[in-house]
Scaffold this motif. Structure first.
Motif, PDB file in Angstrom:
ATOM      1  N   LEU A 128       0.843  -1.188   0.000  1.00  0.00           N
ATOM      2  CA  LEU A 128       0.000   0.000   0.000  1.00  0.00           C
ATOM      3  C   LEU A 128       0.884   1.246   0.000  1.00  0.00           C
ATOM      4  N   LYS A 129       0.358   2.330  -0.508  1.00  0.00           N
ATOM      5  CA  LYS A 129       1.064   3.610  -0.475  1.00  0.00           C
ATOM      6  C   LYS A 129       0.536   4.400   0.725  1.00  0.00           C
ATOM      7  N   VAL A 130       1.290   4.396   1.802  1.00  0.00           N
ATOM      8  CA  VAL A 130       0.866   5.093   3.026  1.00  0.00           C
ATOM      9  C   VAL A 130       1.566   6.449   3.064  1.00  0.00           C
ATOM     10  N   ARG A 131       0.763   7.495   3.090  1.00  0.00           N
ATOM     11  CA  ARG A 131       1.297   8.862   3.080  1.00  0.00           C
ATOM     12  C   ARG A 131       0.897   9.560   4.376  1.00  0.00           C
ATOM     13  N   ALA A 132       1.858  10.182   5.039  1.00  0.00           N
ATOM     14  CA  ALA A 132       1.603  10.875   6.299  1.00  0.00           C
ATOM     15  C   ALA A 132       1.831  12.369   6.131  1.00  0.00           C
ATOM     16  N   VAL A 133       0.909  13.163   6.674  1.00  0.00           N
ATOM     17  CA  VAL A 133       1.017  14.622   6.620  1.00  0.00           C
ATOM     18  C   VAL A 133       0.698  15.163   8.012  1.00  0.00           C
ATOM     19  N   PRO A 134       1.076  16.403   8.321  1.00  0.00           N
ATOM     20  CA  PRO A 134       0.677  16.982   9.614  1.00  0.00           C
ATOM     21  C   PRO A 134      -0.838  16.960   9.777  1.00  0.00           C
ATOM     22  N   LEU A 135      -1.295  16.738  11.004  1.00  0.00           N
ATOM     23  CA  LEU A 135      -2.727  16.628  11.267  1.00  0.00           C
ATOM     24  C   LEU A 135      -3.500  17.818  10.714  1.00  0.00           C
ATOM     25  N   GLU A 136      -2.949  19.014  10.863  1.00  0.00           N
ATOM     26  CA  GLU A 136      -3.654  20.218  10.432  1.00  0.00           C
ATOM     27  C   GLU A 136      -3.827  20.298   8.924  1.00  0.00           C
ATOM     28  N   ARG A 137      -3.081  19.480   8.185  1.00  0.00           N
ATOM     29  CA  ARG A 137      -3.143  19.539   6.722  1.00  0.00           C
ATOM     30  C   ARG A 137      -3.843  18.330   6.118  1.00  0.00           C
ATOM     31  N   ILE A 138      -4.414  17.468   6.972  1.00  0.00           N
ATOM     32  CA  ILE A 138      -4.887  16.196   6.423  1.00  0.00           C
ATOM     33  C   ILE A 138      -6.059  16.379   5.464  1.00  0.00           C
ATOM     34  N   ALA A 139      -6.952  17.315   5.734  1.00  0.00           N
ATOM     35  CA  ALA A 139      -8.096  17.518   4.829  1.00  0.00           C
ATOM     36  C   ALA A 139      -7.619  18.019   3.469  1.00  0.00           C
ATOM     37  N   GLU A 140      -6.723  18.990   3.466  1.00  0.00           N
ATOM     38  CA  GLU A 140      -6.254  19.553   2.191  1.00  0.00           C
ATOM     39  C   GLU A 140      -5.353  18.587   1.446  1.00  0.00           C
ATOM     40  N   ALA A 141      -4.849  17.550   2.133  1.00  0.00           N
ATOM     41  CA  ALA A 141      -3.941  16.601   1.499  1.00  0.00           C
ATOM     42  C   ALA A 141      -4.659  15.460   0.790  1.00  0.00           C
ATOM     43  N   VAL A 142      -5.982  15.357   0.943  1.00  0.00           N
ATOM     44  CA  VAL A 142      -6.736  14.324   0.220  1.00  0.00           C
ATOM     45  C   VAL A 142      -6.699  14.651  -1.265  1.00  0.00           C
ATOM     46  N   ARG A 143      -6.448  13.633  -2.080  1.00  0.00           N
ATOM     47  CA  ARG A 143      -6.363  13.859  -3.521  1.00  0.00           C
ATOM     48  C   ARG A 143      -7.115  12.764  -4.258  1.00  0.00           C
ATOM     49  N   ALA A 162      -8.834  16.452  15.458  1.00  0.00           N
ATOM     50  CA  ALA A 162      -8.869  16.555  14.004  1.00  0.00           C
ATOM     51  C   ALA A 162     -10.108  17.324  13.552  1.00  0.00           C
ATOM     52  N   ASP A 163      -9.963  18.049  12.473  1.00  0.00           N
ATOM     53  CA  ASP A 163     -11.108  18.744  11.854  1.00  0.00           C
ATOM     54  C   ASP A 163     -11.852  17.714  11.006  1.00  0.00           C
ATOM     55  N   LEU A 164     -12.655  16.910  11.677  1.00  0.00           N
ATOM     56  CA  LEU A 164     -13.306  15.795  10.987  1.00  0.00           C
ATOM     57  C   LEU A 164     -14.326  16.254   9.940  1.00  0.00           C
ATOM     58  N   PRO A 165     -15.126  17.296  10.186  1.00  0.00           N
ATOM     59  CA  PRO A 165     -16.041  17.738   9.123  1.00  0.00           C
ATOM     60  C   PRO A 165     -15.307  18.143   7.842  1.00  0.00           C
ATOM     61  N   ALA A 166     -14.178  18.851   7.971  1.00  0.00           N
ATOM     62  CA  ALA A 166     -13.414  19.230   6.785  1.00  0.00           C
ATOM     63  C   ALA A 166     -12.848  17.998   6.097  1.00  0.00           C
ATOM     64  N   LEU A 167     -12.390  17.049   6.890  1.00  0.00           N
ATOM     65  CA  LEU A 167     -11.852  15.807   6.331  1.00  0.00           C
ATOM     66  C   LEU A 167     -12.932  15.042   5.580  1.00  0.00           C
ATOM     67  N   ARG A 168     -14.124  14.966   6.179  1.00  0.00           N
ATOM     68  CA  ARG A 168     -15.229  14.256   5.547  1.00  0.00           C
ATOM     69  C   ARG A 168     -15.571  14.867   4.193  1.00  0.00           C
ATOM     70  N   GLU A 169     -15.633  16.188   4.132  1.00  0.00           N
ATOM     71  CA  GLU A 169     -15.985  16.849   2.872  1.00  0.00           C
ATOM     72  C   GLU A 169     -14.907  16.640   1.819  1.00  0.00           C
ATOM     73  N   ALA A 170     -13.641  16.729   2.225  1.00  0.00           N
ATOM     74  CA  ALA A 170     -12.558  16.513   1.274  1.00  0.00           C
ATOM     75  C   ALA A 170     -12.580  15.084   0.748  1.00  0.00           C
ATOM     76  N   ALA A 171     -12.843  14.128   1.639  1.00  0.00           N
ATOM     77  CA  ALA A 171     -12.901  12.731   1.215  1.00  0.00           C
ATOM     78  C   ALA A 171     -14.048  12.505   0.235  1.00  0.00           C
ATOM     79  N   ARG A 172     -15.199  13.097   0.522  1.00  0.00           N
ATOM     80  CA  ARG A 172     -16.332  12.941  -0.389  1.00  0.00           C
ATOM     81  C   ARG A 172     -16.037  13.547  -1.751  1.00  0.00           C
ATOM     82  N   THR A 173     -15.378  14.700  -1.747  1.00  0.00           N
ATOM     83  CA  THR A 173     -15.052  15.369  -3.006  1.00  0.00           C
ATOM     84  C   THR A 173     -14.191  14.489  -3.894  1.00  0.00           C
ATOM     85  N   HIS A 174     -13.260  13.765  -3.280  1.00  0.00           N
ATOM     86  CA  HIS A 174     -12.306  12.969  -4.061  1.00  0.00           C
ATOM     87  C   HIS A 174     -12.639  11.476  -4.086  1.00  0.00           C
TER      88      HIS A 174
END
Length: 362
Positions: A128-143, A162-174
């Protein structure tokens, strides 16, 4: 013990205080719930009764009923149907089931230095390709090529949320799926579990249970997971599935159950009862008031904790070396990566905070 509760409703405060007084009588200043929660008196009694069933050779039927009561109680806390909740022994095992479901080459996005149980099963796959980023950047790091985002709701090391709502939206977008570990927040921070594909939590921290119990929440359609750890308890008819391959897996998330640690769930049932009686919102208000009192006291002493607003966990850089000294003073905290970590829960008081600050002041 000097309890200091704040809030607008004196009747609610009295109920909270009386319940806590009845259930807990720590022999020290215990500020280490992020490692282990204290067991309520009712839980200790239930554990003893469960042990006596085994010791005396009596039927264990009631212990299996405790397992299902825990499943239902966690479902209520999580805000999901009970059919979506599986029971196991550790977050690592639940993470392993999710890791096993991913195709080779899939990208898993994680937070840097998150707790090992939510990370390592993805790494040991090897493909698997496991990528780690700072917690504060995890939503913007979804691609677009991210298959899964795995993160703790509250960080074990320093309490950051964690900013879970932002993460959820970024995940849905991608088109990515989400996996959230609530181990350091379930019990004091309201959970919106239905917003995420998968989630898990241990029971021995803020949920105040014994070791050996964990919960996994999956989608109604199981999210493509294969119950690779399934044994007889994962069958639709467990007692008819003790020999040979399981002919019919449970139609619910119970297909992901691991063999139940019966004593653990006998005790945990009573711990979850207490959390529900007090209410997560009341526990949260109590815990955060104490954490904020500690932060204010630290500022007066010239110390700056890690930024973790709204968290019941406070981590102070550069003070971890004082943990042995605090232990000798009967104050239980943790040293995490050189940081002093204090975690505040329902059995803690303003006097506990002030005693910790007093010792730290030298």
């Amino acid at each position: 013990m000097d309890f200091d509760f704040s809030g607008p409703h004196s009747g609610a405060m009295e109920t909270f205080e009386s319940l806590v007084r009845t259930e807990f009588a720590p022999k020290n200043t215990y500020l280490n719930t992020a490692s282990n929660g204290l067991l309520p008196a009712r839980t200790v009694t239930a554990l003893h009764e469960a042990a006596m069933l085994r010791a005396e050779g009596r039927p264990l039927t009631s212990l299996y009923e405790d397992v299902e009561a825990c499943r239902a109680a966690y479902a209520r806390l999580a805000g999901v149907p009970v059919t979506r909740v599986a029971i196991g022994a550790s977050v690592a095992a639940h993470t392993g089931v999710i890791a096993a479901s991913l195709p080779a080459g899939a990208e898993v996005l994680t937070a840097e230095d998150d707790f090992t149980s939510v990370l390592n099963p993805f790494h040991v796959r090897g493909d698997l390709k496991v990528r780690a980023v700072p917690l504060e950047r995890i939503a913007e790091a979804v691609r677009p090529d991210t298959a899964l985002v795995a993160v703790s709701a509250a960080q074990s090391a320093d309490g950051r949320i964690a900013d879970l709502p932002a993460l959820r939206e970024a995940a849905r977008t991608h088109g990515a799926r989400t996996y959230v570990d609530f181990s350091q927040s379930a019990g004091w921070l309201p959970m919106d579990v239905d917003a995420y594909d998968f989630s898990a939590s241990v029971s021995f921290k803020w949920l105040l249970g014994p070791h050996g119990g964990a919960f996994l929440v999956v989608p109604e359609d199981f999210g493509g997971l294969t119950p690779v750890l399934a044994g007889w308890v994962a069958a639709e008819q467990p007692w008819d599935s003790c020999y040979g391959p399981v002919a019919e897996l449970a139609h619910s998330a119970r297909r992901f159950d691991l063999t139940h640690a019966l004593f653990t769930f006998a005790g945990l049932r009573r711990s979850l009862d207490l959390i529900e009686e007090l209410g997560v919102a009341a526990v949260q208000a109590h815990d955060l008031a104490l954490a904020d009192r500690f932060r204010a006291g630290l500022a007066a002493l010239g110390h700056e904790p890690m930024p973790a607003p709204g968290s019941a966990i406070v981590s102070v850089p550069g003070l971890g070396h004082r943990q042995p000294e605090l232990g000798r003073a009967d104050i239980q905290v943790s040293n995490r990566a050189g940081n002093l970590r204090a975690a505040f829960h329902l059995y803690n008081t303003a006097a506990d905070v002030d005693r910790l600050l007093d010792v730290l002041s030298g």
